[in-house]
Design a protein around this motif. Structure first.
Motif, short mmCIF file in Angstrom:
data_model
loop_
_atom_site.label_atom_id
_atom_site.label_comp_id
_atom_site.label_asym_id
_atom_site.label_seq_id
_atom_site.Cartn_x
_atom_site.Cartn_y
_atom_site.Cartn_z
N ARG A 138 0.81 -1.23 0.00
CA ARG A 138 0.00 0.00 0.00
C ARG A 138 0.84 1.28 0.00
NH1 ARG A 138 -5.29 -0.99 0.82
NH2 ARG A 138 -5.87 -3.06 1.60
N ARG A 139 2.13 1.16 0.24
CA ARG A 139 2.96 2.36 0.30
C ARG A 139 3.33 2.83 -1.11
NH1 ARG A 139 8.07 1.45 3.84
NH2 ARG A 139 8.15 3.73 3.60
N ASP A 140 3.56 4.14 -1.26
CA ASP A 140 4.05 4.64 -2.54
C ASP A 140 5.48 5.16 -2.37
OD1 ASP A 140 3.95 7.19 -1.40
OD2 ASP A 140 2.06 7.71 -2.36
N GLU A 141 6.07 5.62 -3.45
CA GLU A 141 7.48 6.03 -3.42
C GLU A 141 7.70 7.29 -2.58
OE1 GLU A 141 5.93 7.44 -7.52
OE2 GLU A 141 5.48 5.92 -6.01
N TYR A 142 6.65 8.06 -2.34
CA TYR A 142 6.78 9.27 -1.54
C TYR A 142 6.84 8.98 -0.04
CZ TYR A 142 5.72 11.75 -5.85
OH TYR A 142 5.77 12.23 -7.13
N SER A 143 6.55 7.74 0.34
CA SER A 143 6.55 7.38 1.76
C SER A 143 7.91 6.88 2.24
CB SER A 143 5.50 6.29 2.02
OG SER A 143 5.91 5.06 1.41
N ALA A 173 13.58 -5.16 -3.10
CA ALA A 173 13.74 -4.48 -1.81
C ALA A 173 12.53 -3.60 -1.51
CB ALA A 173 15.02 -3.64 -1.83
N ALA A 174 12.06 -2.87 -2.52
CA ALA A 174 10.91 -1.99 -2.32
C ALA A 174 9.65 -2.78 -1.95
CB ALA A 174 10.68 -1.14 -3.56
N LEU A 175 9.44 -3.91 -2.61
CA LEU A 175 8.28 -4.75 -2.29
C LEU A 175 8.36 -5.28 -0.86
CD1 LEU A 175 7.99 -6.74 -5.64
CD2 LEU A 175 6.31 -5.11 -4.76
N LEU A 176 9.56 -5.69 -0.44
CA LEU A 176 9.74 -6.19 0.92
C LEU A 176 9.49 -5.10 1.96
CD1 LEU A 176 12.93 -8.42 0.45
CD2 LEU A 176 10.61 -9.22 0.95
N GLU A 182 3.54 -0.97 -8.58
CA GLU A 182 3.78 0.17 -9.45
C GLU A 182 4.73 1.17 -8.80
OE1 GLU A 182 1.43 3.67 -11.95
OE2 GLU A 182 0.29 2.16 -10.85
N ALA A 183 4.57 1.42 -7.50
CA ALA A 183 5.45 2.35 -6.80
C ALA A 183 6.88 1.82 -6.78
CB ALA A 183 4.95 2.57 -5.38
N ALA A 184 7.03 0.51 -6.54
CA ALA A 184 8.36 -0.10 -6.54
C ALA A 184 9.02 0.06 -7.91
CB ALA A 184 8.27 -1.57 -6.17
#
Length: 266
Positions: A138-143, A173-176, A182-184
């Motif tokens: 649920r997180r995006d790249e801005y978080s 890494a971003a998914l983990l 999409e953000a990852a």
């Protein structure tokens, strides 16, 4: 270079640069399966330039917003989400720069061999599948915060191991860390910009010290074709990744890794 070689190499570079499947694994297959020799450093620089232009064109609005916000922050007008994202891209690039500089000779010599590439394809492919197992975060790249940036940056340094895939390991890494697919992918693609600039710059410096003749026509077409294929790869990947997930790429990596081992040692 003949035109078929130019087209194939440009298309392979353009697509595999941004998909989580490792461009190095694919590029060693081309001379193994064809009568073509090494394409040369000048053509490598041209292909990287095409990939760079593609990702900058796709994210042009994001880059403009990040640039404006960064300038505003430096002028003391506050730090917003775009400025923080720009800083995250810069900070996450530092580990790969430092480790790549120190271990350049080891990476280019001892690690650029088929067993290492195949093992990285398989091992990091399985890790990508594990990271994607829970579906969309649920997180995006801005978080992203400091710890997240450090982890993704260190993960990107692992891509110095041939066969790992820079985009693949940063998405893993971003998914983990809980980012959505999409953000990852978006953050991974933004991270590619300084990395390609630095890698291409090093290659260009090496090229400037060589006296070999340059086929400017092949370089120009390689840049254009790599840019076109990379642009459509980014656009298609971001359009379908939320529904498609990473598992098809995991299966592809496993098959290709096993095939590499069979091809060279079977």
């Amino acid at each position: 270079m003949d035109w078929l070689q130019v087209i194939v190499l440009a298309a392979v570079q353009g697509f595999t640069e941004f998909l989580p499947v490792s461009s190095s694994a694919h590029l060693i297959l081309i001379p193994a399966l064809t009568p073509w020799g090494d394409q040369g450093l000048a053509f490598d620089v041209a292909l990287h330039l095409g990939s760079l232009l593609a990702v900058m064109a796709y994210f042009r609005r994001d880059l403009a917003a990040m640039g404006r916000s960064s300038l505003a922050a430096m002028a003391g007008r506050g730090v917003d989400a775009e400025a923080r994202l720009a800083l995250a891209v810069v900070l996450a690039t530092l580990p790969v720069c430092a480790i790549g500089f120190v271990l350049h000779d080891v990476i280019e010599g001892q690690l650029r061999v088929t067993p290492v590439i195949a093992a990285a394809m398989i091992g990091f492919g399985l890790l990508l599948g594990y990271a994607d197992r829970g579906g969309n975060g649920r997180r995006d790249e801005y978080s992203l915060r400091g710890r997240d940036i450090a982890i993704i940056g260190l993960a990107q340094a692992l891509a110095l191991i041939p066969g790992t895939s820079r985009s693949g390991i940063t998405m893993t890494a971003a998914l983990l860390l809980g980012l959505g697919r999409e953000a990852a992918a978006r953050f991974s693609f933004l991270l590619s910009i300084p990395v390609i600039v630095l890698a291409g710059g090093m290659e260009a410096m090496t090229l400037s010290r060589q006296a070999a003749p340059i086929d400017w026509s092949a370089l120009a077409w390689g840049t254009v074709l790599a840019g076109i294929s990379a642009y459509f790869c980014i656009r298609l990947f971001l359009a379908v990744i939320t529904r498609l997930g990473m598992q098809p790429f995991v299966v592809y990596r496993l098959v290709l890794g096993v095939w590499l081992l069979w091809l060279f040692y079977g």
